[in-house]
Design an enzyme around this catalytic site. Sequence first.
Site, PDB file in Angstrom:
ATOM      1  N   TRP A   1       0.826  -1.293   0.049  1.00 53.57           N
ATOM      2  CA  TRP A   1      -0.030  -0.075  -0.139  1.00 53.57           C
ATOM      3  C   TRP A   1       0.740   1.203   0.023  1.00 53.57           C
ATOM      4  O   TRP A   1       1.861   1.472   0.999  1.00 53.57           O
ATOM      5  CB  TRP A   1      -0.793  -0.194   1.213  1.00 53.57           C
TER       6      TRP A   1
ATOM      7  N   ASP B   1      -0.266  -5.589   9.403  1.00 49.69           N
ATOM      8  CA  ASP B   1      -1.309  -4.483   9.160  1.00 49.69           C
ATOM      9  C   ASP B   1      -2.628  -5.139   8.856  1.00 49.69           C
ATOM     10  O   ASP B   1      -2.410  -5.880   7.846  1.00 49.69           O
ATOM     11  CB  ASP B   1      -0.622  -3.530   8.033  1.00 49.69           C
TER      12      ASP B   1
ATOM     13  N   ALA C   1      -5.985  -4.460   8.007  1.00 49.63           N
ATOM     14  CA  ALA C   1      -7.223  -3.425   7.557  1.00 49.63           C
ATOM     15  C   ALA C   1      -8.345  -4.034   7.181  1.00 49.63           C
ATOM     16  O   ALA C   1      -9.267  -3.490   7.094  1.00 49.63           O
ATOM     17  CB  ALA C   1      -6.482  -2.368   6.709  1.00 49.63           C
TER      18      ALA C   1
ATOM     19  N   LYS D   1     -12.949  -0.495   7.649  1.00 47.07           N
ATOM     20  CA  LYS D   1     -13.504  -1.273   6.489  1.00 47.07           C
ATOM     21  C   LYS D   1     -14.576  -2.229   7.079  1.00 47.07           C
ATOM     22  O   LYS D   1     -15.896  -2.454   6.690  1.00 47.07           O
ATOM     23  CB  LYS D   1     -12.725  -2.091   5.573  1.00 47.07           C
TER      24      LYS D   1
HETATM   25  C1  PLP Z   1      -3.335  -1.762   4.034  1.00 41.91           C
HETATM   26  C2  PLP Z   1      -3.968  -0.719   4.499  1.00 41.91           C
HETATM   27  N1  PLP Z   1      -3.585  -0.634   5.873  1.00 41.91           N
HETATM   28  C3  PLP Z   1      -4.288   0.416   6.428  1.00 41.91           C
HETATM   29  C4  PLP Z   1      -5.037   1.315   6.211  1.00 41.91           C
HETATM   30  C5  PLP Z   1      -5.671   2.384   7.040  1.00 41.91           C
HETATM   31  O1  PLP Z   1      -7.070   2.322   7.005  1.00 41.91           O
HETATM   32  P1  PLP Z   1      -7.764   3.498   8.260  1.00 41.91           P
HETATM   33  O2  PLP Z   1      -6.549   4.413   8.479  1.00 41.91           O
HETATM   34  O3  PLP Z   1      -8.687   4.123   7.237  1.00 41.91           O
HETATM   35  O4  PLP Z   1      -8.261   2.772   9.287  1.00 41.91           O
HETATM   36  C6  PLP Z   1      -5.585   0.851   4.968  1.00 41.91           C
HETATM   37  C7  PLP Z   1      -6.716   1.767   4.292  1.00 41.91           C
HETATM   38  O5  PLP Z   1      -7.028   1.750   3.274  1.00 41.91           O
HETATM   39  C8  PLP Z   1      -5.027   0.098   4.122  1.00 41.91           C
HETATM   40  O6  PLP Z   1      -5.280  -0.385   2.830  1.00 41.91           O
END
Ligand code: PLP
Length: 398
Positions: free
Chosen positions: A130, A211, A213, A246
Amino acid sequence: MLECLPQVPEDSILGLAAACRADPNPRKVDLTVGIYMNEEGLCPVFDAIRLAQDALVQEERTKAYMPPAGDPGFNSGMQQLVLGLGSPALLDGRVSSIQTPGGCGALRVGAEIINAAAPGARVWVSDPTWPVHIPLLGSVGLQFATYRYYDPASHGVNFDALVEDLKGARHGDVVLLHGCCHNPCGADLSLEQWAQIADMADHQGFLPFIDIAYQGLGDGLDADAAGLRLLVERLPEVLIAASCSKNMGLYRERTGATLFVSANPASAAALRTQAQVAARRIYSMPPAHGALLAARVLQDEALNANWRNELEAMCWRINGLRTSLVSKLEQCTGRDFGFIEREKGMFSFLGLSADQALALREQYSVYMLDSSRINVAGINGANIDYLAESVGKVLQAG
Ligand SMILES: Cc1ncc(COP(=O)(O)O)c(C=O)c1O
């Protein structure tokens, strides 16, 4: 003084989403940003969250600051959700956590803790990963190395290459892993592969930073955390960044948690104090609303059952869309897109070139990233045929 700062380009993903919003073509298809969209193309509020919110609004009597580590009910609920009720690490008191502003806040707090323990430590990130990972962790001062992960030719994980690259990870290094539903490729590790990574972490001494998510959007809440839980069972220390954006639809409420699995209870407690101090340096206290809703959904039996059903329906819908997309694309192109069905969560690469992604945008108003990453949840009954036909035409044009 500030005039010396030039304008910088908009975030590439958000910029594409904005371009799609501005596109007057009524047939436009937005597959850009990673948010869940329903059949009507809307990102819905979960009923369980709405019910929790109604109750919270009635009962809330103060907007005083949250405690620095956030809501205790949210923290314990998240520990159980991510690690599983019977987690030996949890039962041994080797886990602590801090509520954070979203998964991004969780990653950032994790990075602060890593940098406090080992300033400038090297973090191994998957290729690809990401794109936000690098600026988010790098701004703390951490360094990066990459390990090969996705093989565009086979449309899957190149595990041999991953193992070869991670042989270079040493004690004092951190390996960032996607817990499930890899963003951007959707190709996940098998449990056997997680076990092999656990062996490597054990022998080589690197610290896994996971991570997660998208828990619940791949194969279900427990299945999606199985790899992570295996590492936690096998290793003395694991860092985890979890997001409720999500799987509870709390995107704008900025709700997440950093979990610390430590060698012993004293170290877990120490890490929570370190995380509180780190948070104080960045944003002081976490926002309340989303975490208080999540805590209710995690603790209240009826709300919890509602939420699990809704999440399961989302997960099935995404997997159903994957199946339909494969057959529509195969009909329109004569090529094999079966890999889309093997991948998990919201994302997959279609395997198109940047020029082909551009042609889809310019000629057909079909918006995906230049890498051809699509948000599968942006597909619905009204746009799937048009999407597949447009891809077919662009592939035919060469
Ligand atoms: C791989 C990944 N990690 C972490 C996040 C963090 O999400 P948020 O800060 O919106 O909770 C996202 C959001 O798109 C993600 O795709």
